[in-house]
Design a protein around this motif. Sequence first.
Motif, PDB file in Angstrom:
ATOM      1  N   ARG A 122      35.488  43.047  21.481  1.00  0.00           N
ATOM      2  CA  ARG A 122      36.625  43.492  22.295  1.00  0.00           C
ATOM      3  C   ARG A 122      36.283  43.491  23.789  1.00  0.00           C
ATOM      4  NH1 ARG A 122      37.770  48.999  19.271  1.00  0.00           N
ATOM      5  NH2 ARG A 122      35.629  48.585  18.583  1.00  0.00           N
ATOM      6  N   LEU A 123      35.051  43.865  24.101  1.00  0.00           N
ATOM      7  CA  LEU A 123      34.634  43.850  25.504  1.00  0.00           C
ATOM      8  C   LEU A 123      34.589  42.418  26.048  1.00  0.00           C
ATOM      9  CD1 LEU A 123      31.781  46.508  25.347  1.00  0.00           C
ATOM     10  CD2 LEU A 123      33.999  46.759  26.490  1.00  0.00           C
ATOM     11  N   GLN A 124      34.158  41.485  25.218  1.00  0.00           N
ATOM     12  CA  GLN A 124      34.126  40.085  25.653  1.00  0.00           C
ATOM     13  C   GLN A 124      35.534  39.551  25.878  1.00  0.00           C
ATOM     14  OE1 GLN A 124      31.771  38.436  26.785  1.00  0.00           O
ATOM     15  NE2 GLN A 124      31.511  36.371  25.956  1.00  0.00           N
ATOM     16  N   ASP A 125      36.450  39.903  24.988  1.00  0.00           N
ATOM     17  CA  ASP A 125      37.845  39.488  25.191  1.00  0.00           C
ATOM     18  C   ASP A 125      38.369  40.008  26.527  1.00  0.00           C
ATOM     19  OD1 ASP A 125      38.043  38.159  22.771  1.00  0.00           O
ATOM     20  OD2 ASP A 125      38.813  39.893  21.693  1.00  0.00           O
ATOM     21  N   GLU A 126      38.129  41.285  26.781  1.00  0.00           N
ATOM     22  CA  GLU A 126      38.600  41.877  28.035  1.00  0.00           C
ATOM     23  C   GLU A 126      37.969  41.185  29.234  1.00  0.00           C
ATOM     24  OE1 GLU A 126      39.035  46.325  29.860  1.00  0.00           O
ATOM     25  OE2 GLU A 126      36.998  45.625  29.467  1.00  0.00           O
ATOM     26  N   LEU A 127      36.680  40.916  29.156  1.00  0.00           N
ATOM     27  CA  LEU A 127      35.984  40.269  30.275  1.00  0.00           C
ATOM     28  C   LEU A 127      36.598  38.908  30.590  1.00  0.00           C
ATOM     29  CD1 LEU A 127      33.174  40.334  32.064  1.00  0.00           C
ATOM     30  CD2 LEU A 127      32.603  38.516  30.461  1.00  0.00           C
ATOM     31  N   LEU A 128      36.740  38.072  29.579  1.00  0.00           N
ATOM     32  CA  LEU A 128      37.235  36.716  29.812  1.00  0.00           C
ATOM     33  C   LEU A 128      38.669  36.732  30.341  1.00  0.00           C
ATOM     34  CD1 LEU A 128      35.775  35.012  26.614  1.00  0.00           C
ATOM     35  CD2 LEU A 128      34.911  34.782  28.959  1.00  0.00           C
ATOM     36  N   GLU A 129      39.500  37.573  29.756  1.00  0.00           N
ATOM     37  CA  GLU A 129      40.884  37.673  30.227  1.00  0.00           C
ATOM     38  C   GLU A 129      40.936  38.167  31.667  1.00  0.00           C
ATOM     39  OE1 GLU A 129      42.605  40.233  27.330  1.00  0.00           O
ATOM     40  OE2 GLU A 129      42.451  38.745  25.710  1.00  0.00           O
ATOM     41  N   THR A 130      40.074  39.116  31.998  1.00  0.00           N
ATOM     42  CA  THR A 130      40.054  39.651  33.359  1.00  0.00           C
ATOM     43  C   THR A 130      39.599  38.595  34.356  1.00  0.00           C
ATOM     44  OG1 THR A 130      39.607  41.878  32.532  1.00  0.00           O
ATOM     45  CG2 THR A 130      39.088  41.448  34.846  1.00  0.00           C
ATOM     46  N   LEU A 131      38.575  37.832  34.015  1.00  0.00           N
ATOM     47  CA  LEU A 131      38.114  36.777  34.924  1.00  0.00           C
ATOM     48  C   LEU A 131      39.246  35.796  35.228  1.00  0.00           C
ATOM     49  CD1 LEU A 131      34.563  35.905  33.483  1.00  0.00           C
ATOM     50  CD2 LEU A 131      35.105  37.364  35.433  1.00  0.00           C
ATOM     51  N   LEU A 132      39.930  35.344  34.198  1.00  0.00           N
ATOM     52  CA  LEU A 132      40.990  34.355  34.407  1.00  0.00           C
ATOM     53  C   LEU A 132      42.130  34.945  35.230  1.00  0.00           C
ATOM     54  CD1 LEU A 132      41.059  32.721  30.852  1.00  0.00           C
ATOM     55  CD2 LEU A 132      39.992  31.826  32.937  1.00  0.00           C
ATOM     56  N   ASN A 133      42.502  36.180  34.960  1.00  0.00           N
ATOM     57  CA  ASN A 133      43.571  36.819  35.730  1.00  0.00           C
ATOM     58  C   ASN A 133      43.141  37.042  37.182  1.00  0.00           C
ATOM     59  OD1 ASN A 133      45.546  37.060  33.708  1.00  0.00           O
ATOM     60  ND2 ASN A 133      44.616  38.933  32.908  1.00  0.00           N
ATOM     61  N   ALA A 134      41.924  37.509  37.363  1.00  0.00           N
ATOM     62  CA  ALA A 134      41.456  37.833  38.713  1.00  0.00           C
ATOM     63  C   ALA A 134      41.387  36.595  39.596  1.00  0.00           C
ATOM     64  CB  ALA A 134      40.086  38.496  38.632  1.00  0.00           C
ATOM     65  N   TRP A 135      40.940  35.492  39.043  1.00  0.00           N
ATOM     66  CA  TRP A 135      40.780  34.274  39.840  1.00  0.00           C
ATOM     67  C   TRP A 135      42.109  33.623  40.211  1.00  0.00           C
ATOM     68  CZ3 TRP A 135      36.533  32.432  35.952  1.00  0.00           C
ATOM     69  CH2 TRP A 135      35.324  33.082  36.256  1.00  0.00           C
ATOM     70  N   SER A 136      43.217  34.066  39.601  1.00  0.00           N
ATOM     71  CA  SER A 136      44.524  33.495  39.937  1.00  0.00           C
ATOM     72  C   SER A 136      44.997  33.940  41.310  1.00  0.00           C
ATOM     73  CB  SER A 136      45.556  33.914  38.885  1.00  0.00           C
ATOM     74  OG  SER A 136      45.889  35.293  39.037  1.00  0.00           O
ATOM     75  N   GLY A 137      44.448  35.051  41.797  1.00  0.00           N
ATOM     76  CA  GLY A 137      44.884  35.605  43.073  1.00  0.00           C
ATOM     77  C   GLY A 137      46.095  36.508  42.971  1.00  0.00           C
ATOM     78  N   ALA A 138      46.688  36.588  41.766  1.00  0.00           N
ATOM     79  CA  ALA A 138      47.886  37.410  41.574  1.00  0.00           C
ATOM     80  C   ALA A 138      47.506  38.812  41.111  1.00  0.00           C
ATOM     81  CB  ALA A 138      48.805  36.757  40.547  1.00  0.00           C
ATOM     82  N   GLU A 139      48.417  39.730  41.279  1.00  0.00           N
ATOM     83  CA  GLU A 139      48.225  41.081  40.768  1.00  0.00           C
ATOM     84  C   GLU A 139      48.362  41.062  39.246  1.00  0.00           C
ATOM     85  OE1 GLU A 139      51.161  44.558  41.147  1.00  0.00           O
ATOM     86  OE2 GLU A 139      49.827  44.827  42.890  1.00  0.00           O
ATOM     87  N   PHE A 140      47.557  41.868  38.567  1.00  0.00           N
ATOM     88  CA  PHE A 140      47.616  41.897  37.100  1.00  0.00           C
ATOM     89  C   PHE A 140      47.271  43.296  36.595  1.00  0.00           C
ATOM     90  CE2 PHE A 140      43.275  40.878  38.203  1.00  0.00           C
ATOM     91  CZ  PHE A 140      42.477  41.477  37.238  1.00  0.00           C
ATOM     92  N   GLU A 141      47.580  43.509  35.318  1.00  0.00           N
ATOM     93  CA  GLU A 141      47.328  44.791  34.679  1.00  0.00           C
ATOM     94  C   GLU A 141      45.887  44.862  34.213  1.00  0.00           C
ATOM     95  OE1 GLU A 141      48.869  48.554  33.100  1.00  0.00           O
ATOM     96  OE2 GLU A 141      49.862  47.011  34.322  1.00  0.00           O
ATOM     97  N   TYR A 142      45.182  45.934  34.600  1.00  0.00           N
ATOM     98  CA  TYR A 142      43.791  46.107  34.199  1.00  0.00           C
ATOM     99  C   TYR A 142      43.537  47.575  33.888  1.00  0.00           C
ATOM    100  CZ  TYR A 142      38.672  46.230  34.409  1.00  0.00           C
ATOM    101  OH  TYR A 142      37.337  46.428  34.114  1.00  0.00           O
ATOM    102  N   ARG A 143      43.290  47.865  32.614  1.00  0.00           N
ATOM    103  CA  ARG A 143      43.000  49.233  32.165  1.00  0.00           C
ATOM    104  C   ARG A 143      44.040  50.242  32.658  1.00  0.00           C
ATOM    105  NH1 ARG A 143      36.301  49.449  32.604  1.00  0.00           N
ATOM    106  NH2 ARG A 143      35.949  47.637  31.230  1.00  0.00           N
ATOM    107  N   GLY A 144      45.308  49.833  32.513  1.00  0.00           N
ATOM    108  CA  GLY A 144      46.396  50.745  32.808  1.00  0.00           C
ATOM    109  C   GLY A 144      46.808  50.833  34.262  1.00  0.00           C
ATOM    110  N   ARG A 145      46.307  49.947  35.109  1.00  0.00           N
ATOM    111  CA  ARG A 145      46.715  49.963  36.512  1.00  0.00           C
ATOM    112  C   ARG A 145      46.844  48.538  37.024  1.00  0.00           C
ATOM    113  NH1 ARG A 145      41.714  49.597  39.425  1.00  0.00           N
ATOM    114  NH2 ARG A 145      39.951  49.715  37.973  1.00  0.00           N
ATOM    115  N   ARG A 146      47.515  48.387  38.150  1.00  0.00           N
ATOM    116  CA  ARG A 146      47.719  47.069  38.746  1.00  0.00           C
ATOM    117  C   ARG A 146      46.623  46.810  39.774  1.00  0.00           C
ATOM    118  NH1 ARG A 146      50.794  43.935  35.924  1.00  0.00           N
ATOM    119  NH2 ARG A 146      51.335  42.733  37.790  1.00  0.00           N
ATOM    120  N   VAL A 147      45.994  45.646  39.693  1.00  0.00           N
ATOM    121  CA  VAL A 147      44.912  45.292  40.611  1.00  0.00           C
ATOM    122  C   VAL A 147      45.093  43.848  41.064  1.00  0.00           C
ATOM    123  CG1 VAL A 147      43.263  46.903  39.551  1.00  0.00           C
ATOM    124  CG2 VAL A 147      43.361  44.536  38.755  1.00  0.00           C
ATOM    125  N   ARG A 148      44.480  43.525  42.189  1.00  0.00           N
ATOM    126  CA  ARG A 148      44.414  42.137  42.678  1.00  0.00           C
ATOM    127  C   ARG A 148      43.086  41.967  43.410  1.00  0.00           C
ATOM    128  NH1 ARG A 148      45.655  38.740  47.099  1.00  0.00           N
ATOM    129  NH2 ARG A 148      46.077  40.534  48.438  1.00  0.00           N
TER     130      ARG A 148
END
Length: 323
Positions: free
Chosen positions: A129-155
């Motif tokens: 589960r931690l690996q899934d979260e890591l990979l999804e977070t990397l892809l979202n973060a590198w897009s430059g867009a705001e995204f949901e991360y652990r219950g909050r919005r980050v960019r």
Amino acid sequence: MPVTVVRLNLVEPGATPASLAARYRAALEMAAYADEHGITTVQTEEHHGADDNWLPSPFAFAGAVFGATRRIAVTVSAVIGPLYDPLRLAEDIAVLDLLSGGRLVTVAGIGYRPEEYALFDVDWKRRGRLQDELLETLLNAWSGAEFEYRGRRVRLTPRPFTDPHPLLLVGGSSKAAARRAARLGLPFFPSAHLPELEAYYKEKLTEYGTEGWTMMPAAETPLLHLAEDPDRAWAEYGEYFLHEARTYASWQSGGIRSAVKSAATTVGELRAEGVYRILTPQECVAQGLDSLVLHPLAGGMPVDEGWRSLGLFVEQVLPALGD
């Protein structure tokens, strides 16, 4: 032309801070020399808390290599994903991608040593589960867009150099790893020559409606050392290869499949096995391998001997490969 790789993991049993610092400097000089002479890739990896000082910080090392080189790629194979803070890793890889102009390749695995998880107080049972979260977070973060991360919005900023994102592969020898790669549309890096797992990955790509590709080790992926007299080199330096082989063997359970897994318990057995090979330059060329992985500092190899091996590779093997 085969892919040419210099593997550097900075192992040195019984090192002092001074001797290990000298080994790190030598490794950077070797990377620069490899870059200057057209070797394709520096490969490094990570392990934590190892008695023999195995490199624990591959991205810090990759940054130093990028500062000393201009063309060569650095492959981190593999990063132990669940041990990282996803947001910080996304930033670190983005910065390295910018610094290097896109020369970083990251293979994300989950590791196979519970003691490494314990060292960082990470739950071994949650690694998938931690690996899934890591990979999804990397892809979202590198897009430059705001995204949901652990219950909050980050960019996150900055965005990486490489479009759409730095090269990221999912590594492993399990169906779970293949499914994870296919679901996310990421390339898959099996840890050994596993055609049946590659086929499963392709099935899952179709099922998920994603696209991807496989970078799989060849059936033979020996670790190479060059010497003018292999008999002498085995007698004098075989213990260093045996140290690494036995260390790997002590870490890997029966379910782990690795391209460099060895069952040898003596230098003689290791030589006969062929996972590690000490060859003359002429023998190296005659191997006809698709990928040549030179391991000049294996297991704490004396730096001078590592330089002799690398020099023979550059001066006698590379020119013959180009003919």
